[in-house]
Motif scaffolding. Structure first.
Motif, short mmCIF file in Angstrom:
data_model
loop_
_atom_site.label_atom_id
_atom_site.label_comp_id
_atom_site.label_asym_id
_atom_site.label_seq_id
_atom_site.Cartn_x
_atom_site.Cartn_y
_atom_site.Cartn_z
N SER A 21 0.73 0.72 6.32
CA SER A 21 1.22 -0.61 6.70
C SER A 21 0.23 -1.67 6.26
O SER A 21 -0.99 -1.53 6.45
CB SER A 21 1.38 -0.67 8.22
OG SER A 21 1.62 -1.99 8.62
N CYS A 22 0.74 -2.74 5.68
CA CYS A 22 -0.14 -3.83 5.24
C CYS A 22 -0.79 -4.55 6.43
O CYS A 22 -1.78 -5.25 6.27
CB CYS A 22 0.60 -4.81 4.34
SG CYS A 22 2.02 -5.60 5.09
N ARG A 23 -0.27 -4.33 7.64
CA ARG A 23 -0.86 -4.95 8.84
C ARG A 23 -2.28 -4.48 9.10
O ARG A 23 -3.04 -5.16 9.79
CB ARG A 23 -0.02 -4.63 10.09
CG ARG A 23 1.35 -5.23 10.08
CD ARG A 23 2.15 -4.82 11.31
NE ARG A 23 2.29 -3.37 11.36
CZ ARG A 23 2.21 -2.65 12.46
NH1 ARG A 23 2.00 -3.22 13.62
NH2 ARG A 23 2.37 -1.34 12.42
N VAL A 53 0.79 3.93 11.38
CA VAL A 53 0.55 2.97 10.31
C VAL A 53 0.23 3.60 8.95
O VAL A 53 0.13 2.88 7.95
CB VAL A 53 -0.60 2.00 10.68
CG1 VAL A 53 -0.19 1.12 11.85
CG2 VAL A 53 -1.89 2.75 10.95
N ILE A 54 0.05 4.91 8.90
CA ILE A 54 -0.34 5.52 7.64
C ILE A 54 0.25 6.92 7.54
O ILE A 54 0.38 7.62 8.55
CB ILE A 54 -1.88 5.53 7.48
CG1 ILE A 54 -2.30 5.88 6.06
CG2 ILE A 54 -2.55 6.40 8.52
CD1 ILE A 54 -3.76 5.54 5.76
N LEU A 55 0.61 7.30 6.31
CA LEU A 55 1.26 8.59 6.09
C LEU A 55 0.84 9.15 4.74
O LEU A 55 0.69 8.39 3.77
CB LEU A 55 2.78 8.43 6.10
CG LEU A 55 3.56 9.65 5.61
CD1 LEU A 55 4.39 10.23 6.73
CD2 LEU A 55 4.43 9.30 4.44
N PHE A 58 0.86 -1.18 0.00
CA PHE A 58 0.00 0.00 0.00
C PHE A 58 0.90 1.23 0.00
O PHE A 58 1.07 1.91 1.01
CB PHE A 58 -0.94 0.01 1.20
CG PHE A 58 -2.13 0.89 0.97
CD1 PHE A 58 -3.39 0.36 0.83
CD2 PHE A 58 -1.98 2.27 0.85
CE1 PHE A 58 -4.49 1.17 0.59
CE2 PHE A 58 -3.07 3.09 0.61
CZ PHE A 58 -4.33 2.53 0.48
N ASN A 59 1.48 1.48 -1.14
CA ASN A 59 2.34 2.65 -1.35
C ASN A 59 2.03 3.12 -2.76
O ASN A 59 2.46 2.51 -3.73
CB ASN A 59 3.81 2.27 -1.20
CG ASN A 59 4.72 3.46 -1.24
OD1 ASN A 59 4.38 4.51 -1.79
ND2 ASN A 59 5.91 3.33 -0.67
N LEU A 60 1.25 4.20 -2.87
CA LEU A 60 0.71 4.60 -4.16
C LEU A 60 1.75 5.11 -5.15
O LEU A 60 1.51 5.06 -6.35
CB LEU A 60 -0.39 5.64 -3.96
CG LEU A 60 -1.63 5.12 -3.24
CD1 LEU A 60 -2.60 6.25 -2.95
CD2 LEU A 60 -2.31 4.04 -4.03
N THR A 61 2.87 5.59 -4.68
CA THR A 61 3.88 6.12 -5.61
C THR A 61 5.25 5.49 -5.44
O THR A 61 6.12 5.71 -6.29
CB THR A 61 4.04 7.65 -5.46
OG1 THR A 61 4.45 7.95 -4.13
CG2 THR A 61 2.75 8.37 -5.81
#
Length: 133
Positions: free
Chosen positions: A65-67, A43-45, A5-8
């Motif tokens: 984070s995929c968690r 967990v998210i940015l 889950f990293n869009l760029t």
């Protein structure tokens, strides 16, 4: 470090992040999650580049984070960001997606949240922020 889950897939150093915060051309959001079992920590940015001349903001980086995938954290986090940007007078948000071998699972993230593709040649998605929050 997150890849699914990293869009760029952009990576920044600590000094890059510090510079972004200080120069005022970016806004940075960091989210934490906890549930009845305890804290997952940060967990998210998201890093958003502001384009004030056009009342436009560009989501430069959005990762999680995929968690915590599958818990709608990303949707609520983006709604919060959209609300904050609207309060600052932003009228349009552009989301970027750069495909990698590992992040195809989030390829349709912006489309699923009401963003419209800008063109076939660019993996950019646009959302107009209306006044009906």
């Amino acid at each position: 470090k997150t890849n699914q889950f990293n869009l760029t897939a952009r990576r920044y150093t600590e000094s890059d992040i510090r510079r972004m915060k200080e120069d005022g051309s970016h806004k940075i959001w960091i989210g934490e999650l906890e549930d009845k079992f305890g804290s997952y920590g940060k967990v998210i940015l998201a890093i958003v580049r502001l384009k004030p001349e056009g009342r436009r903001a560009v989501i430069d980086t959005f990762l999680m984070s995929c968690r915590v995938m599958g818990r709608n954290v990303e949707t609520e986090f983006l709604k919060h960001i959209e609300h904050d940007l609207k309060e600052e007078g932003i009228k349009e948000i552009v989301g970027e997606y750069i495909e990698t071998a590992k992040n195809r699972v989030v390829k349709d993230f912006f489309a699923q949240l009401g963003y419209v593709a800008l063109s076939n040649s660019c993996n950019c998605w646009l959302k107009h922020i209306d006044c009906s929050y």
